[in-house]
Write a protein that holds these residues in place. Sequence first.
Motif, mmCIF file in Angstrom:
data_model
loop_
_atom_site.group_PDB
_atom_site.id
_atom_site.type_symbol
_atom_site.label_atom_id
_atom_site.label_comp_id
_atom_site.label_asym_id
_atom_site.label_seq_id
_atom_site.Cartn_x
_atom_site.Cartn_y
_atom_site.Cartn_z
ATOM 1 N N VAL A 307 60.422 73.609 41.233
ATOM 2 C CA VAL A 307 60.693 74.445 40.065
ATOM 3 C C VAL A 307 60.984 73.578 38.849
ATOM 4 O O VAL A 307 60.483 73.819 37.743
ATOM 5 C CB VAL A 307 61.881 75.382 40.351
ATOM 6 C CG1 VAL A 307 62.272 76.136 39.081
ATOM 7 C CG2 VAL A 307 61.526 76.361 41.459
ATOM 8 N N LYS A 308 61.783 72.514 39.036
ATOM 9 C CA LYS A 308 62.156 71.664 37.921
ATOM 10 C C LYS A 308 61.007 70.773 37.447
ATOM 11 O O LYS A 308 60.978 70.342 36.294
ATOM 12 C CB LYS A 308 63.364 70.802 38.301
ATOM 13 C CG LYS A 308 64.680 71.570 38.391
ATOM 14 C CD LYS A 308 65.818 70.644 38.731
ATOM 15 C CE LYS A 308 67.155 71.369 38.669
ATOM 16 N NZ LYS A 308 67.510 71.758 37.281
ATOM 17 N N LEU A 309 60.063 70.477 38.334
ATOM 18 C CA LEU A 309 58.943 69.614 37.959
ATOM 19 C C LEU A 309 58.128 70.205 36.825
ATOM 20 O O LEU A 309 57.705 69.510 35.912
ATOM 21 C CB LEU A 309 58.016 69.387 39.167
ATOM 22 C CG LEU A 309 58.336 68.226 40.099
ATOM 23 C CD1 LEU A 309 57.419 68.270 41.301
ATOM 24 C CD2 LEU A 309 58.172 66.901 39.369
ATOM 25 N N LYS A 310 57.874 71.505 36.922
ATOM 26 C CA LYS A 310 57.006 72.186 35.972
ATOM 27 C C LYS A 310 55.633 71.525 35.933
ATOM 28 O O LYS A 310 54.987 71.432 34.891
ATOM 29 C CB LYS A 310 57.644 72.213 34.578
ATOM 30 C CG LYS A 310 58.949 72.985 34.523
ATOM 31 C CD LYS A 310 59.541 72.993 33.122
ATOM 32 C CE LYS A 310 60.847 73.778 33.103
ATOM 33 N NZ LYS A 310 61.458 73.791 31.744
ATOM 34 N N ARG A 311 55.213 70.997 37.083
ATOM 35 C CA ARG A 311 53.902 70.390 37.235
ATOM 36 C C ARG A 311 53.284 70.951 38.516
ATOM 37 O O ARG A 311 53.887 71.758 39.230
ATOM 38 C CB ARG A 311 54.020 68.856 37.332
ATOM 39 C CG ARG A 311 54.622 68.196 36.105
ATOM 40 C CD ARG A 311 53.710 68.302 34.904
ATOM 41 N NE ARG A 311 52.493 67.532 35.069
ATOM 42 C CZ ARG A 311 52.349 66.281 34.658
ATOM 43 N NH1 ARG A 311 53.342 65.656 34.072
ATOM 44 N NH2 ARG A 311 51.195 65.649 34.817
ATOM 45 N N LYS A 312 52.090 70.495 38.845
ATOM 46 C CA LYS A 312 51.433 70.960 40.049
ATOM 47 C C LYS A 312 52.101 70.354 41.278
ATOM 48 O O LYS A 312 52.394 69.167 41.309
ATOM 49 C CB LYS A 312 49.954 70.591 40.015
ATOM 50 C CG LYS A 312 49.164 71.276 38.909
ATOM 51 C CD LYS A 312 47.711 70.828 38.926
ATOM 52 C CE LYS A 312 46.921 71.500 37.811
ATOM 53 N NZ LYS A 312 45.505 71.044 37.796
ATOM 54 N N ALA A 313 52.341 71.179 42.285
ATOM 55 C CA ALA A 313 52.932 70.710 43.533
ATOM 56 C C ALA A 313 52.121 71.263 44.701
ATOM 57 O O ALA A 313 51.743 72.440 44.710
ATOM 58 C CB ALA A 313 54.393 71.160 43.643
ATOM 59 N N PHE A 314 51.830 70.414 45.666
ATOM 60 C CA PHE A 314 51.000 70.795 46.801
ATOM 61 C C PHE A 314 51.716 70.419 48.096
ATOM 62 O O PHE A 314 52.463 69.438 48.152
ATOM 63 C CB PHE A 314 49.652 70.072 46.752
ATOM 64 C CG PHE A 314 48.908 70.247 45.461
ATOM 65 C CD1 PHE A 314 48.022 71.297 45.291
ATOM 66 C CD2 PHE A 314 49.107 69.365 44.409
ATOM 67 C CE1 PHE A 314 47.334 71.455 44.098
ATOM 68 C CE2 PHE A 314 48.423 69.515 43.205
ATOM 69 C CZ PHE A 314 47.537 70.567 43.056
ATOM 70 N N ALA A 315 51.494 71.200 49.133
ATOM 71 C CA ALA A 315 52.029 70.894 50.455
ATOM 72 C C ALA A 315 50.898 70.975 51.466
ATOM 73 O O ALA A 315 49.967 71.767 51.311
ATOM 74 C CB ALA A 315 53.139 71.874 50.830
ATOM 75 N N PHE A 316 50.956 70.110 52.508
ATOM 76 C CA PHE A 316 49.911 70.151 53.526
ATOM 77 C C PHE A 316 50.525 70.006 54.912
ATOM 78 O O PHE A 316 51.625 69.471 55.078
ATOM 79 C CB PHE A 316 48.854 69.063 53.299
ATOM 80 C CG PHE A 316 49.343 67.657 53.561
ATOM 81 C CD1 PHE A 316 49.300 67.106 54.842
ATOM 82 C CD2 PHE A 316 49.824 66.879 52.525
ATOM 83 C CE1 PHE A 316 49.738 65.817 55.088
ATOM 84 C CE2 PHE A 316 50.260 65.585 52.753
ATOM 85 C CZ PHE A 316 50.217 65.054 54.033
ATOM 86 N N LEU A 317 49.806 70.512 55.905
ATOM 87 C CA LEU A 317 50.181 70.358 57.307
ATOM 88 C C LEU A 317 49.021 69.696 58.027
ATOM 89 O O LEU A 317 47.913 70.227 58.043
ATOM 90 C CB LEU A 317 50.486 71.719 57.941
ATOM 91 C CG LEU A 317 50.796 71.704 59.441
ATOM 92 C CD1 LEU A 317 52.114 70.979 59.700
ATOM 93 C CD2 LEU A 317 50.861 73.120 60.002
ATOM 94 N N TRP A 318 49.253 68.518 58.624
ATOM 95 C CA TRP A 318 48.203 67.766 59.312
ATOM 96 C C TRP A 318 48.237 68.103 60.797
ATOM 97 O O TRP A 318 49.279 67.976 61.440
ATOM 98 C CB TRP A 318 48.410 66.269 59.103
ATOM 99 C CG TRP A 318 47.295 65.462 59.694
ATOM 100 C CD1 TRP A 318 47.255 64.909 60.929
ATOM 101 C CD2 TRP A 318 46.046 65.163 59.086
ATOM 102 N NE1 TRP A 318 46.062 64.270 61.141
ATOM 103 C CE2 TRP A 318 45.296 64.410 60.024
ATOM 104 C CE3 TRP A 318 45.479 65.441 57.843
ATOM 105 C CZ2 TRP A 318 44.020 63.939 59.741
ATOM 106 C CZ3 TRP A 318 44.212 64.964 57.580
ATOM 107 C CH2 TRP A 318 43.496 64.229 58.512
#
Length: 385
Positions: A307-318
């Motif tokens: 929320v604080k980043l205010k940038r793109k954030a991605f999560a992945f599961l390998w």
Amino acid sequence: MHLAFVFALGAILALPSAGQQIVNLGYTRLLGNSTTPTGIENGNVTFFGGVRYAKPPLGDLRWRAPQRLDERPIPLGGELFDARGWGNASIQKPARVDVGSEDCLNLAIWKPTNATKKSRLPVAVYIHGGGFYANAPKAFPLYDWVSQNNSIVGVSITYRLGVLGFLGSQYIAEDGDLNAGLLDQRAGIEWVNLLEELVSSFKLLPTVAVNQLHLELLSFRASAREVTETMRPLKLALSLTDPMVSFLTSQAKLVKQGKFAPVDVMVGVTSGDGKTFCGGKPEQFITEDDIRTRTVFQMAFNSEMVVKLKRKAFAFLWNAPNTVMYQSRLWEWAGHTSDIYFLFDGTNSLANAENSFTPFNEDQKGRGWLSQKAKSLEKAHREWK
């Protein structure tokens, strides 16, 4: 933002012999290796190893922040440094007298052989894992990253580990610098940026954010100066590589204060990460007490940071297993570091800063995972311009 290319920035003076290349950084010249891992001369990637990014952290510089090199230009570029092999690894845990060195602040760099001073390529900076006590760039070679997508540069950082990089106490805080290993990582990135001052308009995107850790050690009844002046000149004993250090992270506090780099972030886990760190085999988990006492830690993605980043954030599961690890730990399936096994084309890190290589089978080759990521990096670079 444009990215200029690290070692093509220096003028390519000559090819001394087949499979070699010399570049001039102004204050030093580097002899690199263009021979492929399979022995073919003049391949499409040139490797430079053991490239210093800071002064040797010896003597009074032990447990201090890395110190910048003297990078003032020298006529004809100064002495020629043989960078065709790997630089020193940091001393490992468990330690061996013939593995690693305190003089370890160096980089490994892979560049497209045909890149020129005018090349403007994205740089992938890799900081290896290993619990802050093990591993080295040799275990995570970036050759294929550059070879398969010949328009990027790969840089890997060697930093101080164990007692040399993360010994903490009030004494180090008062007469030294805490978390020297993390400061080394930053210095490696800054060295790449500093080439802008040396030879060209090089700029590196701020793609790596490192949170500060606070470390504490059992107290001694002495002043900081007395302790550090006594310990800095000592020759390292093997037992010193296993200090009683407790890691007290303040990441949550730093996030609340907004003290992190505002960059795009990708965070992920393997599907078997929890099984890797559960602290035992399935048959050892019978009662609830077993679960409470054997579970080491839990992994979580910090939503507040997103929320604080205010940038793109991605999560992945390998969810693809490291086939070498899987043979001995079937219950983990895709255990911890399974993604790294694919990222480095079948490489596994071993004790004493070594690695092993297991060729992919046809199914693994068909995934095309690395080449896809390389293309994604190239696309992202174009979008940044």
